[in-house]
Design a protein around this motif. Structure first.
Motif, PDB file in Angstrom:
ATOM      1  N   ARG A 174    -117.812-102.336  31.526  1.00  0.00           N
ATOM      2  CA  ARG A 174    -116.751-103.071  30.856  1.00  0.00           C
ATOM      3  C   ARG A 174    -116.915-104.582  31.049  1.00  0.00           C
ATOM      4  O   ARG A 174    -116.757-105.362  30.102  1.00  0.00           O
ATOM      5  CB  ARG A 174    -115.415-102.611  31.456  1.00  0.00           C
ATOM      6  CG  ARG A 174    -114.234-103.113  30.721  1.00  0.00           C
ATOM      7  CD  ARG A 174    -113.007-102.299  31.092  1.00  0.00           C
ATOM      8  NE  ARG A 174    -111.829-103.003  30.633  1.00  0.00           N
ATOM      9  CZ  ARG A 174    -110.862-103.437  31.427  1.00  0.00           C
ATOM     10  NH1 ARG A 174    -110.927-103.242  32.721  1.00  0.00           N
ATOM     11  NH2 ARG A 174    -109.829-104.083  30.920  1.00  0.00           N
ATOM     12  N   THR A 192    -113.137 -95.902  13.750  1.00  0.00           N
ATOM     13  CA  THR A 192    -112.364 -97.021  14.300  1.00  0.00           C
ATOM     14  C   THR A 192    -111.341 -96.451  15.278  1.00  0.00           C
ATOM     15  O   THR A 192    -111.095 -95.243  15.288  1.00  0.00           O
ATOM     16  CB  THR A 192    -111.641 -97.781  13.173  1.00  0.00           C
ATOM     17  OG1 THR A 192    -110.900 -96.836  12.391  1.00  0.00           O
ATOM     18  CG2 THR A 192    -112.636 -98.490  12.254  1.00  0.00           C
ATOM     19  N   ASN A 193    -110.752 -97.314  16.106  1.00  0.00           N
ATOM     20  CA  ASN A 193    -109.817 -96.844  17.135  1.00  0.00           C
ATOM     21  C   ASN A 193    -108.606 -96.141  16.510  1.00  0.00           C
ATOM     22  O   ASN A 193    -108.157 -96.520  15.432  1.00  0.00           O
ATOM     23  CB  ASN A 193    -109.336 -98.013  17.991  1.00  0.00           C
ATOM     24  CG  ASN A 193    -110.353 -98.394  19.057  1.00  0.00           C
ATOM     25  OD1 ASN A 193    -111.018 -97.532  19.623  1.00  0.00           O
ATOM     26  ND2 ASN A 193    -110.480 -99.678  19.321  1.00  0.00           N
ATOM     27  N   GLU A 239    -115.561-100.185  15.488  1.00  0.00           N
ATOM     28  CA  GLU A 239    -115.070-101.547  15.624  1.00  0.00           C
ATOM     29  C   GLU A 239    -116.015-102.421  16.457  1.00  0.00           C
ATOM     30  O   GLU A 239    -116.341-103.531  16.081  1.00  0.00           O
ATOM     31  CB  GLU A 239    -113.678-101.544  16.276  1.00  0.00           C
ATOM     32  CG  GLU A 239    -112.620-100.913  15.377  1.00  0.00           C
ATOM     33  CD  GLU A 239    -111.246-100.902  16.027  1.00  0.00           C
ATOM     34  OE1 GLU A 239    -110.991-101.712  16.940  1.00  0.00           O
ATOM     35  OE2 GLU A 239    -110.425-100.067  15.618  1.00  0.00           O
ATOM     36  N   GLU A 240    -116.425-101.885  17.632  1.00  0.00           N
ATOM     37  CA  GLU A 240    -117.193-102.694  18.574  1.00  0.00           C
ATOM     38  C   GLU A 240    -118.493-102.010  18.969  1.00  0.00           C
ATOM     39  O   GLU A 240    -118.566-100.777  18.972  1.00  0.00           O
ATOM     40  CB  GLU A 240    -116.379-102.933  19.861  1.00  0.00           C
ATOM     41  CG  GLU A 240    -115.036-103.599  19.657  1.00  0.00           C
ATOM     42  CD  GLU A 240    -115.164-105.081  19.275  1.00  0.00           C
ATOM     43  OE1 GLU A 240    -116.287-105.622  19.321  1.00  0.00           O
ATOM     44  OE2 GLU A 240    -114.131-105.678  18.921  1.00  0.00           O
ATOM     45  N   ASP A 265    -107.888 -96.083  23.266  1.00  0.00           N
ATOM     46  CA  ASP A 265    -109.081 -96.882  23.009  1.00  0.00           C
ATOM     47  C   ASP A 265    -110.286 -95.941  23.062  1.00  0.00           C
ATOM     48  O   ASP A 265    -110.390 -95.131  23.973  1.00  0.00           O
ATOM     49  CB  ASP A 265    -109.248 -97.921  24.119  1.00  0.00           C
ATOM     50  CG  ASP A 265    -108.943 -99.321  23.636  1.00  0.00           C
ATOM     51  OD1 ASP A 265    -108.961 -99.540  22.412  1.00  0.00           O
ATOM     52  OD2 ASP A 265    -108.699-100.181  24.474  1.00  0.00           O
ATOM     53  N   ASN A 293    -105.549 -96.365  16.603  1.00  0.00           N
ATOM     54  CA  ASN A 293    -104.283 -97.102  16.722  1.00  0.00           C
ATOM     55  C   ASN A 293    -103.966 -97.747  15.367  1.00  0.00           C
ATOM     56  O   ASN A 293    -104.701 -97.538  14.391  1.00  0.00           O
ATOM     57  CB  ASN A 293    -104.393 -98.159  17.836  1.00  0.00           C
ATOM     58  CG  ASN A 293    -105.582 -99.085  17.647  1.00  0.00           C
ATOM     59  OD1 ASN A 293    -106.054 -99.287  16.531  1.00  0.00           O
ATOM     60  ND2 ASN A 293    -106.078 -99.640  18.737  1.00  0.00           N
ATOM     61  N   ASP A 296    -118.361 -99.154  21.340  1.00  0.00           N
ATOM     62  CA  ASP A 296    -117.955 -97.840  20.845  1.00  0.00           C
ATOM     63  C   ASP A 296    -119.180 -96.987  20.510  1.00  0.00           C
ATOM     64  O   ASP A 296    -119.131 -95.758  20.620  1.00  0.00           O
ATOM     65  CB  ASP A 296    -117.066 -97.986  19.607  1.00  0.00           C
ATOM     66  CG  ASP A 296    -115.768 -98.738  19.922  1.00  0.00           C
ATOM     67  OD1 ASP A 296    -115.302 -98.656  21.070  1.00  0.00           O
ATOM     68  OD2 ASP A 296    -115.248 -99.414  19.017  1.00  0.00           O
ATOM     69  N   GLU A 340    -113.205 -96.533  23.939  1.00  0.00           N
ATOM     70  CA  GLU A 340    -114.017 -96.778  25.134  1.00  0.00           C
ATOM     71  C   GLU A 340    -113.605 -95.892  26.302  1.00  0.00           C
ATOM     72  O   GLU A 340    -114.414 -95.578  27.170  1.00  0.00           O
ATOM     73  CB  GLU A 340    -113.879 -98.255  25.509  1.00  0.00           C
ATOM     74  CG  GLU A 340    -114.946 -98.756  26.444  1.00  0.00           C
ATOM     75  CD  GLU A 340    -114.665-100.183  26.906  1.00  0.00           C
ATOM     76  OE1 GLU A 340    -115.395-100.667  27.763  1.00  0.00           O
ATOM     77  OE2 GLU A 340    -113.699-100.809  26.407  1.00  0.00           O
ATOM     78  N   TYR A 341    -112.298 -95.514  26.358  1.00  0.00           N
ATOM     79  CA  TYR A 341    -111.811 -94.766  27.522  1.00  0.00           C
ATOM     80  C   TYR A 341    -111.631 -93.288  27.259  1.00  0.00           C
ATOM     81  O   TYR A 341    -111.071 -92.571  28.074  1.00  0.00           O
ATOM     82  CB  TYR A 341    -110.489 -95.372  27.996  1.00  0.00           C
ATOM     83  CG  TYR A 341    -110.665 -96.806  28.356  1.00  0.00           C
ATOM     84  CD1 TYR A 341    -110.070 -97.799  27.610  1.00  0.00           C
ATOM     85  CD2 TYR A 341    -111.492 -97.162  29.404  1.00  0.00           C
ATOM     86  CE1 TYR A 341    -110.278 -99.127  27.912  1.00  0.00           C
ATOM     87  CE2 TYR A 341    -111.710 -98.487  29.717  1.00  0.00           C
ATOM     88  CZ  TYR A 341    -111.094 -99.467  28.968  1.00  0.00           C
ATOM     89  OH  TYR A 341    -111.314-100.769  29.276  1.00  0.00           O
TER      90      TYR A 341
END
Lengths: 200, 200
Positions: free
Chosen positions: B29, A145-146, A88-89, A181, A148, A92, A183-184
């Motif tokens: 971040r 992708t995430n 997505e980003e 997410d 979620n 990532d 990222e985490y």
């Protein structure tokens, strides 16, 4: 009757409070720090923001952060050109690269499909993705992708577009915590997610 | 073999990580946020830092934050000129003003005496304090240095200097938590501290 700061200080506090995770009290604390620290350090931060905005642009191929038209990853010819990972980003890509579990290339969508927020596929980097796939070199697309609702929907939507091209579409395994997410997520979990990927 | 960012991005992350309370992960971040947010918002933060450093200077009388040579508090002739409150940092004035318990003027020392860190009285705004006291208008000096070892030592040192001038020296009451920081004390506690002040 609220206590008032000099205007430039109030403005700095307001601007800092717009940063994610920075509340009014932290913004005040950061502003005081920026006034008290060495002037060259405070100005270096301002310049770093300006330089990053000026120099860092999305890679023209994959959309990852780059200070050259083509990023370091896309310029690396030792990678496996048959593998493409869709995220997505740009951030990532950083998380995934740290796992060292993936040796292909990336494609940054710039978000996920979200009808609630009015984000349809036409607002994402989907045309450039299809263009890359149409060149015929890519044999497998890994959907990262995430994990979620929006990320799953985006992944399924793209899988339906891509499968007719005769390209295998896989999804990173549910080692990633649902609802979280990328990222985490810690690197070990991300590694498992890559290794356990399954065809959609 | 550490994953590497474009240089301008790495530099921005490094600069953000120097802020108090911002670790490497938060810095990353914040940097991603500053790259992703509207360019005008990111640049407005950079400009706010530069403007604050250019415009906000210590008041030439008391040392509080000001964008004019004499700050709003020192310019306010409705205050009680017989009362002077001595604090360590300009940010402490903000905390005290919010309590509305004090209607005199302030003097910012710029720190506390700390032999461990090599900060003696000569590195603080003590000469300008004595100059103000020698004008004869001030009848009481309230010591509002931090309630920790350095703050207490500074307060006692200054009390010994000031008492021979025939000026009453008081210390804010131990409503303030011992070992704490003025900046983080709630307003009610600070109010009690002012009301319960005692002569040193």
């Amino acid at each position: 009757m609220q206590h008032s700061y000099p205007q430039s200080l109030q403005n700095l506090i307001n601007r800092l409070a717009k940063l994610p995770g920075v509340g009014p009290k932290s913004a005040q604390r950061l502003a005081f720090f920026l006034l008290k620290t060495k002037e060259e350090d405070a100005l270096a931060l301002a310049e770093a923001i300006e330089a990053a905005r000026e120099n860092v642009q999305p890679c023209t191929i994959c959309g990852y952060f780059s200070d050259t038209p083509i990023c370091r990853i896309c310029s690396d010819s030792t990678r496996d050109a048959s593998l493409l990972c869709v995220v997505e980003e740009a951030r990532d890509v950083v998380s995934l690269e740290k796992t060292r579990s993936f040796n292909g290339y990336y494609h940054v969508l710039g978000g996920a499909i979200s009808p609630m927020e009015g984000i349809g596929p036409e607002k994402l980097n989907v045309p450039s993705l299809l263009e890359r796939l149409n060149k015929g070199e890519i044999k497998e697309v890994v959907m990262a992708t995430n994990p979620n609702v929006e990320g799953e929907a985006t992944s399924l939507y793209l899988a339906r577009l891509i499968r007719p091209l005769g390209i295998k579409v896989t999804r990173i395994a549910h080692g990633v915590p649902v609802g979280g997410d990328l990222e985490y997520t810690d690197e070990a979990t991300l590694s498992f997610a890559f290794l356990g990927r399954k065809e959609i």
